[in-house]
Design an enzyme around this catalytic site. Sequence first.
Site, PDB file in Angstrom:
ATOM      1  N   LYS A 129       0.858  -1.183   0.000  1.00 55.25           N
ATOM      2  CA  LYS A 129       0.000   0.000   0.000  1.00 55.25           C
ATOM      3  C   LYS A 129       0.894   1.232   0.000  1.00 55.25           C
ATOM      4  CE  LYS A 129      -3.681   2.336   2.594  1.00 55.25           C
ATOM      5  NZ  LYS A 129      -4.553   2.268   3.786  1.00 55.25           N
TER       6      LYS A 129
ATOM      7  N   LYS B  14      -2.167  -1.523  -3.746  1.00 57.23           N
ATOM      8  CA  LYS B  14      -3.015  -0.328  -3.703  1.00 57.23           C
ATOM      9  C   LYS B  14      -2.141   0.909  -3.813  1.00 57.23           C
ATOM     10  CE  LYS B  14      -6.377   2.008  -0.699  1.00 57.23           C
ATOM     11  NZ  LYS B  14      -7.041   2.030   0.617  1.00 57.23           N
TER      12      LYS B  14
END
Length: 331
Positions: free
Chosen positions: A201, A255
């Site tokens: 992320k 992400k």
Amino acid sequence: MTPSFPSLRLRRTRVTAWSRALHRENILTPADLIWPVFVTGGTGVEEPIGSLPGVSRWSLDLIAKRAKEAVGLGIPCLALFPNTPADKRSDDGREALSRDNLMCRAIRAIRDACGSDIGILTDVALDPYTSHGQDGLVDGAGYVLNDATVEVLVGQALNQAAAGADIVAPSDMMDGRIGAIRQALEADGHHNVQIMSYAAKYASAFYGPFRDAVGSRGLLKGDKKGYQMDPANGEEALREVALDLAEGADSVMVKPGLPYLDIVRRVKERFEVPVFAYQVSGEYAMIEAAAAVGAGERDALVMETLMAFKRAGCSGVLTYHALLAARLLGR
């Protein structure tokens, strides 16, 4: 110059629709989609999110209806994110541990409405519950404390599992949290609760509308670069994934999505495990903005970007366009 070898005509298989379908290398279906939805309080409440046109926060009764709609379209899983009221937010994020918080109530509402017909994925992080907007506990200098945060995340994951979550998805990027959560789930008898780790992320500029949706943008003090990943790094993502798999993650997530397709591909090729991508709020908003001014056709943009995730190696995609895509695929 036209080649003299007819077998070199690659266009031959593209001439007709049936032939293109026959030779298509990747297939997208509603079963590849996870629909992120935002939960708010009250009854009969729908709160449109200005920076996410077409996306709303829904009260529990409407969340249950959205879940039934997803089941009808063949979407296998919802991802839940709460907009915690201001008076329930605190420096220590204690509302995350309440059995009656919005997340737990939404889990139960969906389960009551749909039974086991749809999977429920829950976000494990403290930013929807903290008054400072960070994903964990902070010290006096504003530094996010790793090990103290992990202790709370373990309690949060157990709370969600007890409410009926099928997949807990730690999005906090604290070191060691996957192993701690896996051990706690096993000890508490939640042997079949999956962990989808936000393993890679990034500290991205694409998250702004999401922070509006969960009410944390105006609260955030500082930034999240001390625990989310540097967009310049790729090898580090592989190390993060390796650690999370070793600690017990069942699947991993990259992400944001489209700006990091290279990471998706590298993770898939290196580890050969289920890899998911989150087509985040900023990506959604850009497609909507392009469609609104006639710079592109919405349906085509949505389907092409989702196919890009499949082509890169994704097992599935979290996308706010899930409902639209499932309807298009069902035609």
